[in-house]
Scaffold this active site. Structure first.
Site, mmCIF file in Angstrom:
data_model
loop_
_atom_site.group_PDB
_atom_site.id
_atom_site.type_symbol
_atom_site.label_atom_id
_atom_site.label_comp_id
_atom_site.label_asym_id
_atom_site.label_seq_id
_atom_site.Cartn_x
_atom_site.Cartn_y
_atom_site.Cartn_z
ATOM 1 N N HIS A 106 35.251 54.699 43.835
ATOM 2 C CA HIS A 106 34.771 53.357 43.466
ATOM 3 C C HIS A 106 33.252 53.278 43.655
ATOM 4 C CE1 HIS A 106 34.151 49.064 43.264
ATOM 5 N NE2 HIS A 106 35.315 48.992 42.648
ATOM 6 N N GLY A 111 31.311 42.359 39.485
ATOM 7 C CA GLY A 111 30.975 41.194 40.300
ATOM 8 C C GLY A 111 29.768 40.416 39.808
HETATM 9 P P1 13P Z 1 34.975 42.432 39.539
HETATM 10 O O1 13P Z 1 36.244 42.155 38.738
HETATM 11 O O2 13P Z 1 34.770 41.478 40.645
HETATM 12 O O3 13P Z 1 33.800 42.591 38.636
HETATM 13 O O4 13P Z 1 35.202 43.860 40.252
HETATM 14 C C1 13P Z 1 35.630 44.945 39.519
HETATM 15 C C2 13P Z 1 35.962 46.057 40.438
HETATM 16 O O5 13P Z 1 35.088 46.601 41.095
HETATM 17 C C3 13P Z 1 37.371 46.450 40.568
HETATM 18 O O6 13P Z 1 37.506 47.641 41.267
#
Ligand code: 13P
Length: 237
Positions: free
Chosen positions: A92, A167
């Site tokens: 990630h 995010g």
């Molecule tokens: P968001 O949906 O908050 O953009 O995050 C995506 C994510 O990092 C999922 O692993």
């Protein structure tokens, strides 16, 4: 076509609220005959042997490539096994960029868990400065993030999460997702999810993008009613 939806709780939810979330989602999925794959990745402290009656699978956001040992702050296979957890996220971008995991370490972690048969959600995706350099730079970046990764591993699910879309509320356009997914699929023929500001308002468009087999959702997955509304979209598609 069936779709995979996965909820990454990151550092959100407690043990109690996770149990409540899973119970509610499980109930909704049973009631609505939802059978496509759904994965939930709660924080470590909320892991448990959840007895769900639907297709929910609970995974871990991370683990250290060890059965047990002296790795302060980490958990290993023994702690996952206690709850029958056989699914983990690897690579990630928050672990790569905020916690400094290198490609070399990620590849060794990946290898260690593939040797033990775990299902791996392997995350890749470019930061903004690479995207701004154009498609060829993105391709090179993706190739680097696949270094040391056995892309033919049968329990591999890929996730393309552009860092600039995580995010931030900035979702990649369907065209960009389609193009980038085609590049990734040419390098690795496994189910491929998109992640980055996926929410009820855009999930339909994202899931209907050619080459998109599902979504890995952060923020919009933390509220169970928002997650349910995204599952409804899958039913309607
Ligand atoms: P968001 O949906 O908050 O953009 O995050 C995506 C994510 O990092 C999922 O692993």
């Amino acid at each position: 076509m069936s779709k995979i939806l996965a909820a990454n709780f990151k550092t959100n939810h407690t043990r109690a609220s996770t149990a409540e979330y899973i119970a509610q989602l499980d109930q909704w999925m049973q009631k609505n005959g939802y059978r496509d794959e759904v994965y939930i990745f709660p924080p470590f402290t909320a892991l448990d042997s959840f007895e769900t009656k639907s297709s929910i699978v609970v995974g871990a956001q991370n683990a250290y490539p060890t059965v047990k040992g002296s790795f302060t702050g980490e958990i290993g296979l023994e702690q996952l096994d206690e709850f029958g957890i056989k699914t983990i996220l690897v690579g990630h971008s928050e672990r790569r960029h905020l916690l400094g995991e290198t490609q070399e370490f990620i590849a060794s972690k990946y290898r260690w868990f593939t040797e033990r048969g775990l299902t791996i959600f392997y995350c890749i995706g470019e930061p903004l400065e690479v995207r701004e350099q154009g498609e060829e730079a993105v391709r090179r970046y993706i190739v680097e993030q696949l270094e040391g990764i056995d892309t033919s591993y049968e329990n591999l699910i890929m996730a393309y999460e552009p860092v600039w879309a995580i995010g931030t509320g900035k979702t990649a356009t369907p065209k960009l997702i389609e193009k980038t997914h085609a590049v990734i699929k040419s390098l690795c023929d496994r189910p491929l999810l998109y992640g980055g500001s996926v929410k009820p308002a855009n999930i339909e468009e994202i899931l209907s993008t050619p080459g998109c087999d599902g979504a890995l959702i952060g923020t919009a997955s933390w509220d169970v009613s928002s997650m349910v509304s995204m599952l409804e979209t899958v039913i309607e598609q």
